[in-house]
Design an enzyme around this catalytic site. Structure first.
Site, short mmCIF file in Angstrom:
data_model
loop_
_atom_site.label_atom_id
_atom_site.label_comp_id
_atom_site.label_asym_id
_atom_site.label_seq_id
_atom_site.Cartn_x
_atom_site.Cartn_y
_atom_site.Cartn_z
N LYS A 15 -54.19 77.10 40.32
CA LYS A 15 -54.70 76.55 41.58
C LYS A 15 -55.08 77.73 42.46
CE LYS A 15 -53.59 73.46 45.41
NZ LYS A 15 -52.64 72.48 45.92
N ARG A 37 -54.54 61.41 37.16
CA ARG A 37 -54.35 60.76 38.47
C ARG A 37 -54.91 59.35 38.46
NH1 ARG A 37 -54.68 65.49 42.07
NH2 ARG A 37 -54.37 67.23 40.66
N ASP A 53 -56.17 60.01 44.79
CA ASP A 53 -56.46 61.18 43.95
C ASP A 53 -55.23 62.09 43.83
OD1 ASP A 53 -57.54 61.32 46.77
OD2 ASP A 53 -57.43 63.46 46.33
P1 AMP Z 1 -56.17 67.38 48.67
O1 AMP Z 1 -56.17 66.21 49.61
O2 AMP Z 1 -55.66 68.66 49.25
O3 AMP Z 1 -55.48 67.05 47.39
O4 AMP Z 1 -57.69 67.74 48.32
C1 AMP Z 1 -58.70 66.78 48.16
C2 AMP Z 1 -59.86 67.33 47.38
O5 AMP Z 1 -60.41 68.50 47.99
C3 AMP Z 1 -59.53 67.71 45.96
O6 AMP Z 1 -60.62 67.34 45.17
C4 AMP Z 1 -59.39 69.22 46.03
O7 AMP Z 1 -59.65 69.82 44.80
C5 AMP Z 1 -60.44 69.60 47.08
N1 AMP Z 1 -60.15 70.84 47.78
C6 AMP Z 1 -59.25 71.05 48.78
N2 AMP Z 1 -59.28 72.33 49.20
C7 AMP Z 1 -60.21 72.98 48.45
C8 AMP Z 1 -60.72 74.32 48.40
N3 AMP Z 1 -60.29 75.28 49.21
N4 AMP Z 1 -61.68 74.59 47.49
C9 AMP Z 1 -62.15 73.63 46.67
N5 AMP Z 1 -61.72 72.36 46.68
C10 AMP Z 1 -60.77 72.02 47.55
MG MG Z 2 -55.32 66.72 45.72
#
Ligand code: AMP
Ligand code: MG
Length: 524
Positions: free
Chosen positions: A130, A207, A277
């Site tokens: 990650k 997921r 998700d």
């Molecule tokens: P989360 O709610 O943090 O699980 O993120 C929601 C979505 O945003 C997921 O598809 C993550 O992969 C994407 N995401 C969050 N932060 C980043 C980042 N810095 N770079 C790329 N994708 C991100």
């Molecule tokens: Mg996420």
């Protein structure tokens, strides 16, 4: 050949990439943000970080997995996401409902998968970096992660494992050597933070959103393929040939999700972003973001400022939100499972089964068996006391466990009080203790059995957000002493140790609303 590369060769041979074999993917290797309908993944190389630096390697987990214990240069490069050119890595596509709204295609935006590795005892784990670069699913984001949030995920996922809560695990953490810009409270105050990446492992990162992704495209074939794959690989107790296989699978997902919610409520974990998700189809805790352990008991508490003012994901709402999310999963599966009545009845059973299990667990926290009819009210009774007096959730049970006749209520319970108690409150607490002792005496359980149940269900150490804030602030300055202390303390959460006594203290006043402890956002 050196011993190290020999071990590595053995290890590479154990790597499997079933997604690449079983599903259609986008093979272009491009990380340009895009939609990938009909494809479940995109081949994605990890970023080259020239000055990446490993800062922690989880040796006990590595031993379980049969990974090298000594860190040679070659292996460290792998941990730092520098891979031989013939190794393909990938990011998966999924969708989801975020804060109640359909969010379309999401996907692993900054998580890159290596595949599955098999442990010495035959269990397979998916291996994911990650923060090792942007993928086709990064949308407008940068694919990076910062040290602050990486440490938070690293420590808390391990803490949850040792608490006995199903979860992803954490293998290593590295600084990328880059600085990354983040606007933590989304208020125009962007600043540089240290970039980091971690390796996280789970039996699978599958997921709810993966199924929603395919259902939204009405891709019956691929949805069926994914479901068959999931059942065969992760639910071997279900006979795929049976015409009830999908219903049984859904019942099992409901059951695991429900168990997970009981665990979260038992230990006082607030996830903070229960979007579909972020919901594991295997009933694991995944995607640690703006989470918090409860300090004072408050059903209304959410650490996530992105979730204000609605507080959709507040502590008390988690079991109901999980059910809402299971509804979204059922909707997705209904595309290929025509027996929707059975799916519905699995959903209808959820509440009764949850409360049954939850109440029993809350009784076990009190050292009561739950076998006697008159005990049933005690689950509510303890919660009412905790919330009206705003006592510290975990410390209250620790205090109760060490209560002895003749002690002063005020002195003994001071460690879990956030306010100076009134005489009435002290009296209420004393009455609670007296009645509870009487219940215990009348119970079918012996006092020893009762004490064992309390010890097994009530942690002596939980990883608190204010401690994590201090830990990450120090780590930002290159001081990892507290990180190592917390990492050690979290491995024996049900024992009272020097470290647990030092770090499992109620939240100090300064930390109530401070950014990074009482207030967190999704910015990570
Ligand atoms: P989360 O709610 O943090 O699980 O993120 C929601 C979505 O945003 C997921 O598809 C993550 O992969 C994407 N995401 C969050 N932060 C980043 C980042 N810095 N770079 C790329 N994708 C991100
Ligand atoms: Mg996420």
């Amino acid at each position: 050949m050196s011993q190290q590369s020999n071990n590595l060769n053995v290890w590479w041979q154990r790597l499997q990439q079933p997604w690449l074999k079983n599903f259609p993917g986008d093979e272009s290797g491009s990380t340009m943000p895009r939609q990938t309908p009909g494809k479940l993944y995109s081949i994605t190389p990890t970023q080259e970080f020239d000055s990446a630096h490993l800062i922690h390697y989880n040796k006990p987990l590595a031993a379980e997995l049969g990974l090298p214990q000594s860190l040679g240069e070659e292996f460290v490069s792998i941990l730092n996401a520098q891979l031989p050119s013939d190794v393909q890595t990938y990011a998966t596509a999924y969708s989801g409902h975020q804060f109640g709204q359909w969010a379309g295609q999401l996907g692993d935006g900054r998580a890159i998968l290596l595949g599955e590795i098999t442990t010495n005892d035959g269990h397979a784990y998916e291996w994911q970096w990650k923060g090792a670069g942007a993928t086709a699913y990064a949308r407008r984001a940068d694919g990076r992660a910062v040290l602050r949030s990486t440490i938070r995920e690293y420590l808390m996922s391990e803490a949850m494992h040792h608490l006995g809560v199903p979860t992803s695990r954490a293998l290593s953490i590295s600084l990328t050597g880059e600085n990354v810009v983040r606007d933590v409270m989304y208020d125009g105050n962007a600043a540089y933070e240290k970039g980091a990446m971690m390796i996280r492992l789970a039996e699978s990162f599958l997921r709810f959103g993966h199924f929603e992704f395919l259902a939204a495209q009405r891709d019956e074939k691929l949805l069926k393929d994914l479901l068959d794959f999931a059942i065969e690989r992760y639910f071997p107790n279900i006979d795929l040939q049976s015409e009830k296989a999908y219903v049984q699978w859904f019942e099992e997902v409901c059951s695991r999700t429900l168990d997970l919610m009981v665990h979260w409520q038992r230990v006082g974990f607030v996830h903070g972003v229960m979007n579909t998700d972020n919901m594991s189809a295997l009933g694991l805790t995944i995607d640690y973001g703006p989470y918090s352990m409860l300090d004072d008991y408050d059903l209304e508490f959410t650490p996530n400022t992105t979730d204000l003012p609605g507080k959709r994901y507040k502590f008390g709402a988690q079991p109901a939100v999980a059910l809402w999310n299971l509804n979204r999963l059922a909707n997705a599966i209904a595309l290929i499972e025509k027996d929707t009545q059975s799916l519905e009845s699995a959903l209808n059973n959820y509440n009764d089964r949850f409360w049954e299990k939850f109440d029993r667990t809350m009784l076990h926290k009190l050292g009561l068996s739950g076998e006697l009819q008159e005990q049933k009210v005690w689950s509510r009774k303890s919660q009412k006391l905790l919330s009206t007096q705003r006592l510290d959730y975990n410390l209250f049970y620790t205090c109760l466990g060490s209560w002895k006749d003749g002690m002063s209520v005020k002195e003994h319970f001071e460690t879990c009080m956030y306010h100076e108690p009134t005489e009435m409150q002290l009296q209420e607490l004393k009455t609670f203790i007296d009645d509870w002792q009487k219940q215990r005496e009348d119970d079918v359980w012996s006092v020893e059995h009762s004490s064992k149940a309390m010890a097994a269900n009530n942690p002596q150490f939980v990883l608190r957000n204010y401690q994590l804030l201090l830990c990450t602030q120090q780590a930002e300055k290159g001081n990892f002493a507290m990180f190592h202390d917390l990492y050690k303390a979290l491995q024996t959460p049900y024992q009272s140790t020097e470290l647990s006594k030092k770090y499992n203290q109620k939240r100090p006043d300064w930390a109530i609303d401070v950014v990074g402890a009482g207030q967190l956002s999704c910015s990570s």
